[in-house]
Design a protein around this motif. Structure first.
Motif, PDB file in Angstrom:
ATOM      1  N   LYS A 155      17.850 -29.471   1.314  1.00 15.38           N
ATOM      2  CA  LYS A 155      18.971 -30.379   1.578  1.00 15.38           C
ATOM      3  C   LYS A 155      20.199 -29.988   0.757  1.00 15.38           C
ATOM      4  O   LYS A 155      21.338 -30.090   1.218  1.00 15.38           O
ATOM      5  CB  LYS A 155      18.577 -31.812   1.237  1.00 15.38           C
ATOM      6  CG  LYS A 155      17.567 -32.421   2.204  1.00 15.38           C
ATOM      7  CD  LYS A 155      17.176 -33.826   1.748  1.00 15.38           C
ATOM      8  CE  LYS A 155      16.117 -34.414   2.677  1.00 15.38           C
ATOM      9  NZ  LYS A 155      15.690 -35.778   2.226  1.00 15.38           N
ATOM     10  N   LYS A 156      19.947 -29.560  -0.474  1.00 18.28           N
ATOM     11  CA  LYS A 156      21.048 -29.260  -1.390  1.00 18.28           C
ATOM     12  C   LYS A 156      21.730 -27.935  -1.071  1.00 18.28           C
ATOM     13  O   LYS A 156      22.963 -27.836  -1.103  1.00 18.28           O
ATOM     14  CB  LYS A 156      20.510 -29.232  -2.829  1.00 18.28           C
ATOM     15  CG  LYS A 156      21.588 -29.098  -3.903  1.00 18.28           C
ATOM     16  CD  LYS A 156      20.954 -29.172  -5.274  1.00 18.28           C
ATOM     17  CE  LYS A 156      21.991 -29.055  -6.373  1.00 18.28           C
ATOM     18  NZ  LYS A 156      22.935 -30.187  -6.400  1.00 18.28           N
ATOM     19  N   TYR A 157      20.926 -26.903  -0.735  1.00 17.58           N
ATOM     20  CA  TYR A 157      21.487 -25.570  -0.562  1.00 17.58           C
ATOM     21  C   TYR A 157      21.285 -24.974   0.833  1.00 17.58           C
ATOM     22  O   TYR A 157      21.976 -24.021   1.189  1.00 17.58           O
ATOM     23  CB  TYR A 157      20.867 -24.598  -1.586  1.00 17.58           C
ATOM     24  CG  TYR A 157      21.095 -25.005  -3.010  1.00 17.58           C
ATOM     25  CD1 TYR A 157      22.371 -24.985  -3.567  1.00 17.58           C
ATOM     26  CD2 TYR A 157      20.040 -25.417  -3.814  1.00 17.58           C
ATOM     27  CE1 TYR A 157      22.585 -25.352  -4.882  1.00 17.58           C
ATOM     28  CE2 TYR A 157      20.243 -25.780  -5.131  1.00 17.58           C
ATOM     29  CZ  TYR A 157      21.509 -25.753  -5.659  1.00 17.58           C
ATOM     30  OH  TYR A 157      21.725 -26.122  -6.965  1.00 17.58           O
ATOM     31  N   GLY A 158      20.339 -25.495   1.598  1.00 15.91           N
ATOM     32  CA  GLY A 158      20.029 -24.871   2.883  1.00 15.91           C
ATOM     33  C   GLY A 158      20.826 -25.404   4.050  1.00 15.91           C
ATOM     34  O   GLY A 158      20.867 -24.777   5.112  1.00 15.91           O
ATOM     35  N   ALA A 159      21.469 -26.550   3.888  1.00 19.91           N
ATOM     36  CA  ALA A 159      22.237 -27.121   4.999  1.00 19.91           C
ATOM     37  C   ALA A 159      23.468 -26.273   5.276  1.00 19.91           C
ATOM     38  O   ALA A 159      23.988 -25.574   4.404  1.00 19.91           O
ATOM     39  CB  ALA A 159      22.651 -28.548   4.663  1.00 19.91           C
ATOM     40  N   ASP A 160      23.938 -26.331   6.546  1.00 21.91           N
ATOM     41  CA  ASP A 160      25.147 -25.596   6.915  1.00 21.91           C
ATOM     42  C   ASP A 160      26.312 -26.075   6.067  1.00 21.91           C
ATOM     43  O   ASP A 160      26.569 -27.270   5.937  1.00 21.91           O
ATOM     44  CB  ASP A 160      25.465 -25.798   8.396  1.00 21.91           C
ATOM     45  CG  ASP A 160      24.469 -25.081   9.287  1.00 21.91           C
ATOM     46  OD1 ASP A 160      24.327 -25.487  10.439  1.00 21.91           O
ATOM     47  OD2 ASP A 160      23.833 -24.117   8.807  1.00 21.91           O
ATOM     48  N   ASP A 161      27.015 -25.111   5.493  1.00 22.45           N
ATOM     49  CA  ASP A 161      28.120 -25.457   4.602  1.00 22.45           C
ATOM     50  C   ASP A 161      29.276 -24.507   4.884  1.00 22.45           C
ATOM     51  O   ASP A 161      29.122 -23.275   4.772  1.00 22.45           O
ATOM     52  CB  ASP A 161      27.656 -25.333   3.149  1.00 22.45           C
ATOM     53  CG  ASP A 161      28.764 -25.671   2.161  1.00 22.45           C
ATOM     54  OD1 ASP A 161      28.650 -25.246   1.012  1.00 22.45           O
ATOM     55  OD2 ASP A 161      29.727 -26.352   2.565  1.00 22.45           O
ATOM     56  N   ALA A 162      30.421 -25.073   5.266  1.00 24.55           N
ATOM     57  CA  ALA A 162      31.579 -24.241   5.596  1.00 24.55           C
ATOM     58  C   ALA A 162      32.016 -23.414   4.392  1.00 24.55           C
ATOM     59  O   ALA A 162      32.430 -22.262   4.528  1.00 24.55           O
ATOM     60  CB  ALA A 162      32.731 -25.121   6.075  1.00 24.55           C
TER      61      ALA A 162
END
Length: 292
Positions: free
Chosen positions: A110-117
């Motif tokens: 949740k902290k690092y694996g989610a799509d992040d622009a």
């Protein structure tokens, strides 16, 4: 047991501790490691639930469930230990109170694996800024470019292999500028893997040319040294011969300048009959000349 020992496990000694930006690579390597240990199931499943005895086979079911629980607890500790061993101190302090490896894994996802622009911009920026240099092995840099390209693709951004290859061509080091121009004049578009194959051949040819140039320089140096040696030997021989010639001339009998030249009037050995002295003849005698 023999089968377990013969398995080739990934080397985690060089795995960079999780700090945030390297989550995808970090999680994949650990997941492969857990799969080979056959303990990866604890990351995606809850502990086995207790089964209520409600049949004649209840005793057997409870025993089987107890074995599964012990196995799960043991594997959970193994996975949890490896997760903590490959975290930074900051993350270790954050997750140390979590007893479930699954809960730790889910929170990291949740902290690092989610799509992040922001993360997409980060990996794309690294890919664009990458530039090859002359003081590093060419294929080592190509491998680095492949990894950066894979990071961009893993973020869900599509890019055809021809574009990947053309971008790599623009990142060639200065010494490869002639080869870059050759590729640009070719009509056929190469994929990334085709370009890498061509680069391996070009690198091998460059190494052969360099070796040939070194050999030529070595032969030229040897030839020059040999010429210098021959010149020195010839000069030394000339000096020796000249010195010997002077020695021979030095042995020539010197001319006796005190010898009587031809046609010289020899002095009389007898006494002058006028004065009685030796050394002249009578017609040369002074006394005679003084006579009247």
């Amino acid at each position: 047991m023999a089968t377990t020992l013969n398995k080739a496990f990934p080397d985690l000694s060089k795995l960079e501790p999780l700090g945030g930006n390297n989550y995808k690579c970090w999680s994949r390597k650990l997941l492969i490691f857990f799969e080979q240990l056959e303990v990866d199931y604890v990351l995606f499943n809850n502990p086995p639930a207790d089964i209520v005895a409600n049949s004649s086979n209840a005793a057997n079911i409870v025993v089987a469930d107890d074995v599964a629980n012990k196995k799960f607890e043991k594997n959970n500790k193994t996975v949890r230990r490896h997760l903590f061993n490959h975290m930074t101190n900051l993350l270790f302090d954050l997750f140390i109170n979590y007893k479930s490896a699954k809960v730790i894994w889910d929170n990291l996802e949740k902290k690092y694996g989610a799509d992040d622009a922001g993360k997409k911009k980060y990996v794309v920026g690294k890919w664009i800024k990458f530039q090859m240099v002359d003081n590093k092995p060419i294929m080592e840099q190509v491998h680095e470019y492949e990894n950066l390209t894979a990071d961009v693709l893993n973020e869900g951004m599509e890019m055809c292999e021809i574009l990947q290859a053309n971008v790599l061509v623009e990142k060639f080091p200065p010494s490869w500028s002639d080869y870059r121009n050759q590729l640009k004049h070719k009509k056929k578009n190469l994929t990334l893997q085709e370009l890498i194959s061509h680069m391996r051949i070009e690198e091998a040819n460059c190494l052969k040319d360099e070796e040939s140039e070194r050999l030529k320089d070595k032969m030229k140096s040897l030839s020059l040294n040999s010429s210098k040696a021959n010149l020195m030997e010839s000069s030394s021989t000339f000096v020796k011969d000249r010195f010997k010639g002077k020695q021979k001339k030095g042995h020539v009998k010197k001319q006796n300048y005190f010898t009587k030249p031809e046609g010289h009037i020899q002095k009389s050995k007898g006494p002058c009959y006028v004065c009685g002295k030796i050394g002249h003849k009578a017609f040369q005698c002074n006394q005679r000349q003084g006579q009247s």
